[in-house]
Design a protein around this motif. Structure first.
Motif, PDB file in Angstrom:
ATOM      1  N   UNK A 140       0.835  -1.206   0.000  1.00 52.57           N
ATOM      2  CA  UNK A 140       0.000   0.000   0.000  1.00 52.57           C
ATOM      3  C   UNK A 140       0.868   1.253   0.000  1.00 52.57           C
ATOM      4  N   UNK A 141       1.919   1.205   0.810  1.00 48.22           N
ATOM      5  CA  UNK A 141       2.819   2.357   0.906  1.00 48.22           C
ATOM      6  C   UNK A 141       3.480   2.619  -0.448  1.00 48.22           C
ATOM      7  N   UNK A 142       3.979   1.530  -1.046  1.00 50.39           N
ATOM      8  CA  UNK A 142       4.669   1.704  -2.335  1.00 50.39           C
ATOM      9  C   UNK A 142       3.717   2.202  -3.408  1.00 50.39           C
ATOM     10  N   UNK A 143       2.506   1.660  -3.394  1.00 49.54           N
ATOM     11  CA  UNK A 143       1.518   2.094  -4.375  1.00 49.54           C
ATOM     12  C   UNK A 143       1.239   3.582  -4.202  1.00 49.54           C
ATOM     13  N   UNK A 144       1.092   3.982  -2.937  1.00 46.08           N
ATOM     14  CA  UNK A 144       0.831   5.386  -2.646  1.00 46.08           C
ATOM     15  C   UNK A 144       2.030   6.246  -3.030  1.00 46.08           C
ATOM     16  N   UNK A 145       3.238   5.726  -2.749  1.00 44.80           N
ATOM     17  CA  UNK A 145       4.439   6.511  -3.055  1.00 44.80           C
ATOM     18  C   UNK A 145       4.650   6.630  -4.564  1.00 44.80           C
ATOM     19  N   UNK A 146       4.238   5.574  -5.295  1.00 41.32           N
ATOM     20  CA  UNK A 146       4.395   5.659  -6.747  1.00 41.32           C
ATOM     21  C   UNK A 146       3.502   6.759  -7.339  1.00 41.32           C
ATOM     22  N   UNK A 147       2.328   6.919  -6.774  1.00 45.74           N
ATOM     23  CA  UNK A 147       1.444   7.937  -7.339  1.00 45.74           C
ATOM     24  C   UNK A 147       1.633   9.306  -6.693  1.00 45.74           C
ATOM     25  N   UNK A 148       1.862   9.333  -5.381  1.00 46.61           N
ATOM     26  CA  UNK A 148       1.904  10.635  -4.700  1.00 46.61           C
ATOM     27  C   UNK A 148       3.276  11.042  -4.189  1.00 46.61           C
ATOM     28  N   UNK A 149       4.249  10.157  -4.259  1.00 45.65           N
ATOM     29  CA  UNK A 149       5.579  10.488  -3.753  1.00 45.65           C
ATOM     30  C   UNK A 149       5.792   9.966  -2.353  1.00 45.65           C
ATOM     31  N   UNK A 150       7.072   9.993  -1.954  1.00 45.30           N
ATOM     32  CA  UNK A 150       7.441   9.422  -0.647  1.00 45.30           C
ATOM     33  C   UNK A 150       7.399  10.515   0.417  1.00 45.30           C
ATOM     34  N   UNK A 151       7.174  10.155   1.648  1.00 49.22           N
ATOM     35  CA  UNK A 151       7.098  11.161   2.723  1.00 49.22           C
ATOM     36  C   UNK A 151       8.439  11.883   2.914  1.00 49.22           C
ATOM     37  N   UNK A 152       8.429  13.212   3.033  1.00 48.13           N
ATOM     38  CA  UNK A 152       7.287  14.094   2.845  1.00 48.13           C
ATOM     39  C   UNK A 152       7.340  14.644   1.409  1.00 48.13           C
ATOM     40  N   UNK A 153       6.282  14.387   0.658  1.00 51.06           N
ATOM     41  CA  UNK A 153       6.207  14.854  -0.735  1.00 51.06           C
ATOM     42  C   UNK A 153       5.396  16.142  -0.769  1.00 51.06           C
ATOM     43  N   UNK A 154       6.072  17.210  -1.203  1.00 50.20           N
ATOM     44  CA  UNK A 154       5.379  18.505  -1.286  1.00 50.20           C
ATOM     45  C   UNK A 154       5.045  18.809  -2.739  1.00 50.20           C
ATOM     46  N   UNK A 155       3.886  19.348  -2.931  1.00 54.40           N
ATOM     47  CA  UNK A 155       3.455  19.698  -4.285  1.00 54.40           C
ATOM     48  C   UNK A 155       3.218  21.202  -4.338  1.00 54.40           C
ATOM     49  N   UNK A 156       3.839  21.807  -5.316  1.00 59.65           N
ATOM     50  CA  UNK A 156       3.699  23.271  -5.474  1.00 59.65           C
ATOM     51  C   UNK A 156       2.887  23.526  -6.740  1.00 59.65           C
ATOM     52  N   UNK A 157       1.795  24.257  -6.612  1.00 65.46           N
ATOM     53  CA  UNK A 157       1.013  24.587  -7.817  1.00 65.46           C
ATOM     54  C   UNK A 157       0.796  26.094  -7.881  1.00 65.46           C
ATOM     55  N   UNK A 158       0.767  26.560  -9.116  1.00 67.16           N
ATOM     56  CA  UNK A 158       0.655  28.011  -9.350  1.00 67.16           C
ATOM     57  C   UNK A 158      -0.551  28.257 -10.243  1.00 67.16           C
ATOM     58  N   UNK A 159      -1.340  29.225  -9.868  1.00 66.96           N
ATOM     59  CA  UNK A 159      -2.506  29.541 -10.695  1.00 66.96           C
ATOM     60  C   UNK A 159      -2.677  31.057 -10.755  1.00 66.96           C
ATOM     61  N   UNK A 160      -2.777  31.529 -12.003  1.00 63.77           N
ATOM     62  CA  UNK A 160      -2.908  32.974 -12.184  1.00 63.77           C
ATOM     63  C   UNK A 160      -4.354  33.380 -11.921  1.00 63.77           C
ATOM     64  N   UNK A 161      -4.539  34.478 -11.185  1.00 64.33           N
ATOM     65  CA  UNK A 161      -5.903  34.907 -10.848  1.00 64.33           C
ATOM     66  C   UNK A 161      -6.620  35.515 -12.048  1.00 64.33           C
ATOM     67  N   UNK A 162      -5.853  36.053 -12.990  1.00 61.39           N
ATOM     68  CA  UNK A 162      -6.486  36.693 -14.144  1.00 61.39           C
ATOM     69  C   UNK A 162      -6.394  35.820 -15.400  1.00 61.39           C
ATOM     70  N   UNK A 163      -6.210  34.506 -15.208  1.00 62.53           N
ATOM     71  CA  UNK A 163      -6.149  33.529 -16.296  1.00 62.53           C
ATOM     72  C   UNK A 163      -5.029  33.805 -17.295  1.00 62.53           C
ATOM     73  N   UNK A 164      -4.120  34.700 -16.958  1.00 63.21           N
ATOM     74  CA  UNK A 164      -2.948  34.933 -17.802  1.00 63.21           C
ATOM     75  C   UNK A 164      -1.890  33.875 -17.467  1.00 63.21           C
ATOM     76  N   UNK A 165      -1.165  33.386 -18.481  1.00 69.69           N
ATOM     77  CA  UNK A 165      -0.130  32.382 -18.180  1.00 69.69           C
ATOM     78  C   UNK A 165       0.962  32.986 -17.295  1.00 69.69           C
ATOM     79  N   UNK A 166       1.474  32.161 -16.425  1.00 73.69           N
ATOM     80  CA  UNK A 166       2.538  32.644 -15.540  1.00 73.69           C
ATOM     81  C   UNK A 166       3.834  32.754 -16.350  1.00 73.69           C
TER      82      UNK A 166
END
Lengths: 408, 249
Positions: free
Chosen positions: A54-80
Motif C-alpha cells: 500500500x505504501x509503495x503504491x501510494x508513493x508511486x502515485x503521490x511520492x514518498x514522505x514528505x512529498x510537497x506539491x507546489x502549484x501556481x494559478x494565475x488569478x487573471x487567467x494569464x499564463x505565468x
C-alpha cells in the motif's frame, strides 16, 4: 549452580519423555495451537507485506514522505511567466538545499511506429523523479544527470510501448523515432511496468532534453505546459518548508498568482490504511488461539487425572512438589513451544510462497523480509499459552497425595 | 546410631462421620544399616500405612520418627522429598513401572533427581544396574514387553539405583509365582547386602517373611515380634502386645 542446571535439564527431559510417550495425544491437542500460531504469525507477516504494498503504491502515485506539491494559478487567467517561475524554483531548491525535486509536465508525443504515427502519453520529469516516485525499471535503468546532455534524448518506455516496438534487446540500444517537423531519434535506456490504470503506451523523458527538441516537433503536438512541481524533503522539515515556499513564490510572482504548497504523501494523513483489516484478522487469530489453548488445557487436565499414579511414583523417587509442578508446566510449555515453532515455520512457508506474496504484495518491489517480530510474537504467544494451559494441571499434580496416588 | 527410629508412632484417620479410626498405635521400631525386617499382617491391618510412615510419605498423628537422630516432623516437605529420594527406595507389589518408558528409562528416572556426575551419567548407571539384575539384554523393552518377573526386577533396579540406605518392599512377590518370587527376593537380598542397605519387606507370604532377621506381625494396630507371639499373648489384647513390640525394637 550445577544442581540447578541438572534440575532444569532433568525437568526438560521429563517433559520431553512424557511428550514422546504420549505423542498421539499431544499431537492432536497441539494442532489447534500450531494452527493458531501459524495464522497469527502469518497475519502479522502478510500485514507487513500488504502495508508495504500500500505504501509503495501510494508513493508511486503521490511520492514518498514528505512529498510537497507546489502549484501556481494565475488569478487573471494569464499564463505565468515560465522564466520567472523557473528562476524562483531553482533559487528555492538551492536556498533550502532540496536534493530531490522534479518538474512534471504531461505531454502527448507522436511516435513513429512501423504501422504509422501514434501519440504516446509522455511525462517529462527531472532525474530525481524516479527516486521520489519509486520508479524502478524492469529492464535497463532510470535517468541519470548525464542523460541531460545527450544529443539523442534518452527515454524510458513502458512495457506496452516496448512490446509495440517488438521488445528489442536493451543491450543493443534500441531507438524510437519521435515524429515532428524534424524527427528526433531517442534512445531507450529503460523499461518500466505499464501502469494498471492506463491501457495505452507511456514513456518518460527528461525535461531538459524535451525542451531542446520541443521546437522541432510538429506544431500540432505542442501543447501548453502546466507543470507540477514536486519536492521530497525530510518529514520533520516539511511544515516549515511549505510556509517558506509559499511566501517565497508569492513574493517572486506577485499577488496575481495563487501559490499553494501541499503535502500529498500518505503519511500526511497519519493513519495505517490496513489498520481495520489487521485488527479484524488479529481478532480472529486470537480467538483461534484461545480455542486452541482451551483444548490443550482440557486435554492436560484429563491427562493429569490419568497420570496421578505416575506422579505418585515420581514423588516416591524423591521428586519434590516444586519439581513435579515445574515438570508438568514444562511439559505443556515444551509442547506448545514445539507447536509454536511448527506454526511459525508453516507461516514462513505460507508467507514466502509466491502465491501468497503475489496476492498480497500487489507489485510492491521492496518486500520486507519475514518479520522477526512476527516469529517472536508467535513463539511468545505459544509459550504463554503453554504456561497458562499447564498452570492448572500443575496445581492439580502438586495437590496429589503421594500415598493415594501410588495406589490410584 | 540407628538409621530410622519409630517411637510410639500412631496414625489415626478421621472418618467421613468425623469419628476417629486408629490404624496404628504405639509402634516402636529401630532400623539399622543392613537389617532384614519383615512385617506380615492381614489385609487392612495397617501394613501399607506403616510402610508410608517409614518411607516419609505420611506423617504420624502421635509419636515421633527419627532419621539418623533427627526428628522428621521438623523437616520441610522439600527436605522430606529429597531425603526420600536419596536414602529410601521403594519396591511395589504392582511394580508401578512408568508406562511407555523402556526399562532403561524407568531405572534412570530416579537419577533425574540427582545432581552432579550422577545426573549426567544416569544412563550408564541405570544400564549397569539393569545388568546387575540380569536384564542387560532388555534395556529397550517397555513394561508390556516384559514378564512379571522381569518387571519386578526392573522395579528392584529402579529402587536401588540411587543406592538407598533403606529399601521398602511392599508385597514385592505378590504378583509373581513362587519361583519367580524367590528369585526376586534373592536378588533384593543380594543387592541390599552388597550396599549394606536395610530391607523392610511387607508380605503375606510366610516363606518370604522368614528370610528376614527380624519378623513382625501387625495386628490391631500394634507391631508384635513374631518370636514373642504365644497363645497367651493373643488372649491379653493389643495394649500388652504394643508394649511387647517396643521391647523387641
Amino acid at each position: 549452580m550445577t544442581g540447578l542446571l541438572a534440575a532444569c535439564v532433568g525437568s526438560v527431559i521429563e517433559a520431553w519423555t512424557e511428550l514422546r510417550v504420549h505423542r498421539t495425544r499431544v499431537l492432536l491437542s497441539l494442532i489447534g495451537v500450531a494452527v493458531a500460531v501459524c495464522s497469527l504469525t502469518s497475519v502479522v507477516a502478510l500485514g507487513d507485506i500488504a502495508q508495504q504494498a500500500t505504501i509503495e503504491s501510494s508513493e508511486r502515485s503521490n511520492g514518498r514522505p514528505a512529498a510537497l506539491s507546489l502549484s501556481l494559478q494565475s488569478q487573471d487567467d494569464q499564463p505565468t511567466d515560465d522564466a520567472l517561475v523557473q528562476t524562483a524554483w531553482t533559487e528555492a531548491l538551492t536556498r533550502y538545499d532540496v536534493t530531490f525535486a522534479s518538474r512534471i509536465i504531461p505531454r502527448q508525443v507522436d511516435v513513429q511506429f512501423v504501422d504509422g504515427v501514434a501519440a504516446v502519453t509522455s511525462t517529462m520529469v527531472d532525474p530525481a523523479y524516479g527516486a521520489m516516485h519509486r520508479v524502478s525499471p524492469e529492464h535497463g535503468r532510470w535517468f541519470t544527470a548525464t542523460d541531460i546532455n545527450r544529443l539523442a534524448p534518452a527515454v524510458i518506455i513502458d512495457e506496452r510501448l516496448w512490446a509495440r516496438l517488438g521488445s528489442p534487446d536493451l543491450a543493443l540500444n534500441p531507438t524510437i523515432s519521435l515524429f515532428g517537423v524534424n524527427p528526433v531519434t531517442a534512445v531507450v535506456v529503460g523499461i518500466v511496468k505499464s501502469p494498471p490504470y492506463n491501457l495505452e503506451p507511456t514513456m518518460f523523458m527528461l525535461n531538459a532534453a524535451y525542451s531542446r527538441i520541443e521546437s522541432t516537433l510538429q506544431a500540432a503536438t505542442v501543447q501548453p505546459a502546466h507543470p507540477a512541481y514536486e519536492l521530497w524533503v525530510p518529514p520533520e522539515n516539511a511544515a516549515d518548508l511549505m510556509t517558506h515556499l509559499q511566501s517565497d513564490f508569492t513574493a517572486t510572482l506577485g499577488e496575481g498568482t495563487i501559490v499553494s504548497v501541499n503535502r500529498q504523501d500518505y503519511a500526511a494523513y497519519g493513519q495505517d490504511p490496513n489498520l481495520s483489516l489487521k485488527l479484524l484478522v488479529s481478532g480472529v487469530s486470537v480467538l483461534l488461539l484461545l480455542l486452541g489453548a482451551l483444548g490443550l488445557l482440557n486435554i492436560s487436565l484429563v491427562t493429569i487425572r490419568q497420570r496421578i499414579q505416575e506422579i505418585g511414583i515420581r514423588r516416591s523417587f524423591g521428586a519434590t512438589a516444586a519439581r513435579v509442578f515445574f515438570a508438568v508446566m514444562m511439559e505443556s510449555v515444551v509442547a506448545t513451544v514445539a507447536a509454536g515453532i511448527v506454526g511459525v515455520m508453516l507461516s514462513m512457508l505460507l508467507v514466502k510462497s509466491p502465491w501468497a506474496t503475489d496476492l498480497v504484495s500487489q507489485g510492491a518491489t521492496d518486500l520486507p523480509p519475514f518479520p522477526l517480530e512476527a516469529a517472536v510474537l508467535g513463539l511468545g504467544i505459544a509459550t504463554l499459552v503453554g504456561a497458562l494451559a499447564g498452570l492448572l494441571p500443575a496445581l492439580v499434580a502438586v495437590r496429589v497425595k503421594v500415598i493415594d496416588a501410588i495406589r490410584y | 546410631m540407628p538409621f530410622l527410629e519409630l517411637h510410639g508412632v500412631g496414625r489415626t484417620l478421621t472418618r467421613l462421620d468425623d469419628r476417629p479410626l486408629t490404624i496404628l498405635s504405639g509402634i516402636d521400631l529401630s532400623i539399622e544399616q543392613g537389617d532384614r525386617i519383615s512385617v506380615v499382617g492381614r489385609s487392612g491391618s495397617g501394613k501399607s500405612t506403616l510402610l508410608n510412615l517409614l518411607g516419609l510419605l505420611d506423617s504420624p498423628t502421635e509419636g515421633e520418627i527419627r532419621l539418623e537422630g533427627l526428628d522428621v516432623s521438623q523437616f520441610s516437605n522439600r527436605r522430606r522429598d529429597l531425603t526420600r529420594g536419596r536414602d529410601i527406595g521403594f519396591v511395589f507389589q504392582q511394580f508401578n513401572l512408568l508406562h511407555g518408558r523402556t526399562a532403561l528409562e524407568n531405572v534412570s528416572t530416579p537419577l533425574l533427581y540427582e545432581r552432579g556426575a550422577t545426573f549426567w551419567k544416569r544412563t550408564a548407571i541405570a544400564a549397569e544396574m539393569l545388568e546387575r539384575v540380569g536384564l542387560g539384554n532388555r534395556l529397550s523393552s517397555t513394561p508390556v514387553q516384559l514378564s512379571g518377573g522381569e518387571q519386578q526386577r526392573v522395579a528392584v533396579a529402579r529402587a536401588l539405583v540411587r543406592r538407598p540406605r533403606l529399601i521398602l518392599a511392599d508385597e514385592p512377590t505378590g504378583a509373581l509365582d513362587i519361583e519367580t518370587g524367590e528369585t526376586v527376593m534373592a536378588l533384593l537380598d543380594e543387592i541390599a547386602t552388597a550396599s549394606n542397605a536395610a530391607l523392610v519387606t511387607i508380605t503375606h507370604d510366610p516363606s518370604i517373611a522368614a528370610r528376614a532377621h527380624r519378623q513382625y506381625t501387625l495386628e490391631d494396630g500394634g507391631l508384635i515380634a513374631r518370636d514373642l507371639i504365644t497363645p497367651d499373648l493373643i488372649s491379653r489384647g493389643p495394649v500388652t502386645r504394643a508394649k511387647l513390640s517396643g521391647c523387641n525394637s
